[in-house]
Scaffold this active site. Sequence first.
Site, short mmCIF file in Angstrom:
data_model
loop_
_atom_site.label_atom_id
_atom_site.label_comp_id
_atom_site.label_asym_id
_atom_site.label_seq_id
_atom_site.Cartn_x
_atom_site.Cartn_y
_atom_site.Cartn_z
CG ASP A 14 -1.06 -2.17 -1.06
OD1 ASP A 14 -2.04 -2.72 -1.60
OD2 ASP A 14 -0.94 -2.04 0.17
CE LYS A 17 -0.76 -7.05 -6.24
NZ LYS A 17 -0.15 -6.21 -5.20
N GLY A 41 -6.63 -5.03 -2.65
CA GLY A 41 -7.30 -3.81 -3.11
C GLY A 41 -6.51 -3.30 -4.29
CG HIS A 42 -5.56 -5.40 -7.17
ND1 HIS A 42 -5.39 -6.56 -7.88
CD2 HIS A 42 -4.92 -5.61 -6.00
CE1 HIS A 42 -4.67 -7.42 -7.17
NE2 HIS A 42 -4.40 -6.87 -6.01
CD GLN A 185 -3.11 -10.98 -1.13
OE1 GLN A 185 -3.23 -12.01 -1.77
NE2 GLN A 185 -4.12 -10.17 -0.95
P1 GDP Z 1 -2.10 -3.05 -6.02
O1 GDP Z 1 -2.71 -3.64 -4.80
O2 GDP Z 1 -0.75 -3.62 -6.32
O3 GDP Z 1 -2.99 -3.08 -7.23
O4 GDP Z 1 -1.85 -1.51 -5.67
P2 GDP Z 1 -2.89 -0.50 -4.94
O5 GDP Z 1 -3.94 -0.14 -5.92
O6 GDP Z 1 -3.31 -1.03 -3.63
O7 GDP Z 1 -1.92 0.70 -4.60
C1 GDP Z 1 -1.23 1.39 -5.58
C2 GDP Z 1 -1.67 2.86 -5.54
O8 GDP Z 1 -0.75 3.64 -6.28
C3 GDP Z 1 -3.02 3.12 -6.18
O9 GDP Z 1 -3.63 4.18 -5.52
C4 GDP Z 1 -2.67 3.49 -7.61
O10 GDP Z 1 -3.63 4.32 -8.22
C5 GDP Z 1 -1.39 4.26 -7.39
N1 GDP Z 1 -0.40 4.18 -8.46
C6 GDP Z 1 -0.10 3.15 -9.29
N2 GDP Z 1 0.96 3.47 -10.06
C7 GDP Z 1 1.33 4.73 -9.71
C8 GDP Z 1 2.39 5.61 -10.11
O11 GDP Z 1 3.23 5.29 -10.95
N3 GDP Z 1 2.44 6.82 -9.50
C9 GDP Z 1 1.57 7.21 -8.55
N4 GDP Z 1 1.72 8.40 -8.01
N5 GDP Z 1 0.58 6.41 -8.14
C10 GDP Z 1 0.47 5.18 -8.70
P1 IMO Z 2 -2.83 -6.19 -2.61
O1 IMO Z 2 -3.29 -7.28 -3.57
C1 IMO Z 2 -0.81 -5.15 1.10
C2 IMO Z 2 -1.17 -7.99 4.43
C3 IMO Z 2 -1.94 -7.47 5.62
C4 IMO Z 2 -1.24 -8.21 6.74
C5 IMO Z 2 -0.96 -9.57 6.11
C6 IMO Z 2 -1.98 -10.64 6.45
O2 IMO Z 2 -3.70 -5.01 -2.60
O3 IMO Z 2 -1.38 -5.90 -2.86
P2 IMO Z 2 -4.46 -11.09 5.61
O4 IMO Z 2 -5.70 -10.27 5.74
O5 IMO Z 2 -4.08 -11.40 4.19
O6 IMO Z 2 -4.48 -12.32 6.46
O7 IMO Z 2 -3.29 -10.16 6.22
O8 IMO Z 2 -0.95 -9.36 4.70
N1 IMO Z 2 -1.89 -7.90 3.13
C7 IMO Z 2 -1.65 -6.97 2.22
N2 IMO Z 2 -0.82 -5.90 2.22
N3 IMO Z 2 -1.54 -5.42 0.00
C8 IMO Z 2 -2.34 -6.50 -0.05
O9 IMO Z 2 -3.00 -6.88 -1.17
C9 IMO Z 2 -2.46 -7.31 1.10
N4 IMO Z 2 -3.17 -8.42 1.40
C10 IMO Z 2 -2.79 -8.78 2.65
O10 IMO Z 2 -1.82 -6.07 5.75
O11 IMO Z 2 -0.01 -7.60 7.02
MG MG Z 3 -3.52 -3.02 -2.95
#
Ligand code: GDP
Ligand code: IMO
Ligand code: MG
Length: 430
Positions: A14, A17, A41-42, A185
Site C-alpha cells: 500500500d 504503487k 488493491g492499487h 504487496q
Molecule cells: P498500492 O497498493 O501500493 O497501489 O497502494 P494503495 O492504493 O493500496 O494505497 C495507497 C493510497 O494512498 C491510495 O488511496 C492512493 O490514492 C493514496 N495515495 C497515493 N499517493 C498519495 C500521496 O502522495 N498522498 C496522499 N494523500 N495519498 C496518496
Molecule cells: P498491495 O499490492 C498490504 C498482507 C495481508 C496479510 C498478509 C498475507 O495493495 O500493496 P494474503 O492474503 O496475501 O495471504 O495475506 O499480507 N497483504 C497486503 N498488505 N497491501 C497488499 O497489497 C497486501 N497483500 C497482502 O494483509 O497481512
Molecule cells: Mg494496496
Amino acid sequence: MGKTIIIVGGQWGDEGKGAIIDFLAEKADVVARFAGGNNAGHTVCVGNEVYKFHLIPSGIIHKKLNIIGNGTVIDPEVLVSEIEGLEKRGFTIDSSNLVLSSSAHIITADQISEDQATGARIGTTGRGIGPCYKDKIARRGKRVADFIKENNKEAKKLRPLVKETYLIINEAIDSGKKVLIEGAQGALLDIDHGTYPFVTSSNPTTGGACTGLGIGPTKISNSIGIFKAYITRVGGGPFTTELGTEQQTKSEESLSELKSKLSKDGFEHLYRKIIHQANQSDEYSEGRLLRIQGGEYGTTTGRPRRTGWFDAVAAKYSIMINGLSSIVITKLDVLSNLRKLKICTHYEIDGKKTGRFPLNLEELKKAKPVYIEMDGWDEDLTKITEFKKLPEKARKYLEKIEEILKTKISILKIGPKRNQTIVVDNKFLF
Ligand code: GDP
Ligand code: IMO
Ligand code: MG
C-alpha cells in the site's frame, strides 16, 4: 534493447504503487504484473475519477498493453468483474490492451474457503492466495490454460485474452519497447525475505519479477522501490515503529463509519483534538492522525491500517534485497500538522544497537526503535509542483532519508492524484 523498469513496494504494501505506475505508464508501452492476486488493491486517481485495481495492471487507463504474468494467481470472477467494471466506464478491453498468461494459477472456491478458515492467525485478505500458491508448489494446481477449456461465463470471457505471455514481453523488450513492471504487496511481505510467517505467499521483490514473467535479469534496466514517508501494515505481525498498538487500531471504526456517526463539527472537533494530542507526544494519537490524514484504510478489505514512523532499518534492507537504484517517497503531504517527526535509524535488541534487519521473528519482536527527531511542518503540500518549493523542513526530512539510505529519491508524491507527482530526478526513469 528497450528499457525495462521494475517498480516494487518497499515496505508492507500500500505504498502507492498504483499511483506511480499510472504516472509512469504514460511513457511506457507495456505494463506487467508478476506476482500476487486480488490480495492487492492499487488505487489510481485521475482528476475526479478513482480506479481500484486488484488484478489488472494500473497501466490500463493509458490503453497500453497490460500483461498479467505467469507468477500471479487469478480469481476468474474477480478478473471478469474488473474487466466489466472498466467496460461500463467506457473502456474496450481486448487482447490489444490486456493479456493473461496461460500458466498463471486459478484460485478455486475451495482455496478461498480454506484461506477464510485458517488465515486469521496471519490476518490474510481471505482471498485464497496462500492455498492457491500452496497447491501450485505441490503440483496439483489448476492453470489458466485448463480453466479456459471449461464451459462457463468467466472461461468464455477470458479465453481471447489468454496467451503465452513470456513471448510477448520478451519480444517487446527485444524490439526496443519501454516496459514497466508493477509489483504488488511489498518487500517485507515476501515469502522468503519478509517477516515470516506474517507474509504473503509469493515473492513481491524484484527477483520475483523475472520468474513471474519469464524474463532474464539481464533485461532489467532499473529497479525502483516505493516507500511512504512513514510506514503502514495491515494484518498481523511485528512492527517496530508502530504508533499505538495493533489492538487499538483494530478496535477503531473506519473513517466513513466515524464520519457518519459524528456531525461535521463533531468530526472537526475530534480531528483537532487528535492533532493536539499527537503534538503532546501521545503515540496512539500520532498514529491515528497519520491514519486519518493518509486515509489509511485498506483498498481491498477496508481495515484500518496500522501506522508508524519511517523505518530506515527496514528500508535499507529492502533496498539491499531488491537492488534498488532509486526510491519514490509517497504521501509526504500526510505528515503535515505534526510538530516533530521521527525516523528510525537503528533497532535496539537485548540492549545492543544494530542497523541489521533481523529475520528471526523472536528477535524482531524484541527490537525497539532508535529514533532521530526532525522538525515537522504545518503547511499543506498538496498544491506544490516543484521540489524546491517545499517548506524547508519537508526538504530536510527528505534529504535526511536520502542520506541515511544512501539512495536517491526519483519521484515524490504529495497527494493521490496523477498531477500531484513531482519528478525529483529523471535519470532513473524512462
Ligand atoms: P498500492 O497498493 O501500493 O497501489 O497502494 P494503495 O492504493 O493500496 O494505497 C495507497 C493510497 O494512498 C491510495 O488511496 C492512493 O490514492 C493514496 N495515495 C497515493 N499517493 C498519495 C500521496 O502522495 N498522498 C496522499 N494523500 N495519498 C496518496
Ligand atoms: P498491495 O499490492 C498490504 C498482507 C495481508 C496479510 C498478509 C498475507 O495493495 O500493496 P494474503 O492474503 O496475501 O495471504 O495475506 O499480507 N497483504 C497486503 N498488505 N497491501 C497488499 O497489497 C497486501 N497483500 C497482502 O494483509 O497481512
Ligand atoms: Mg494496496
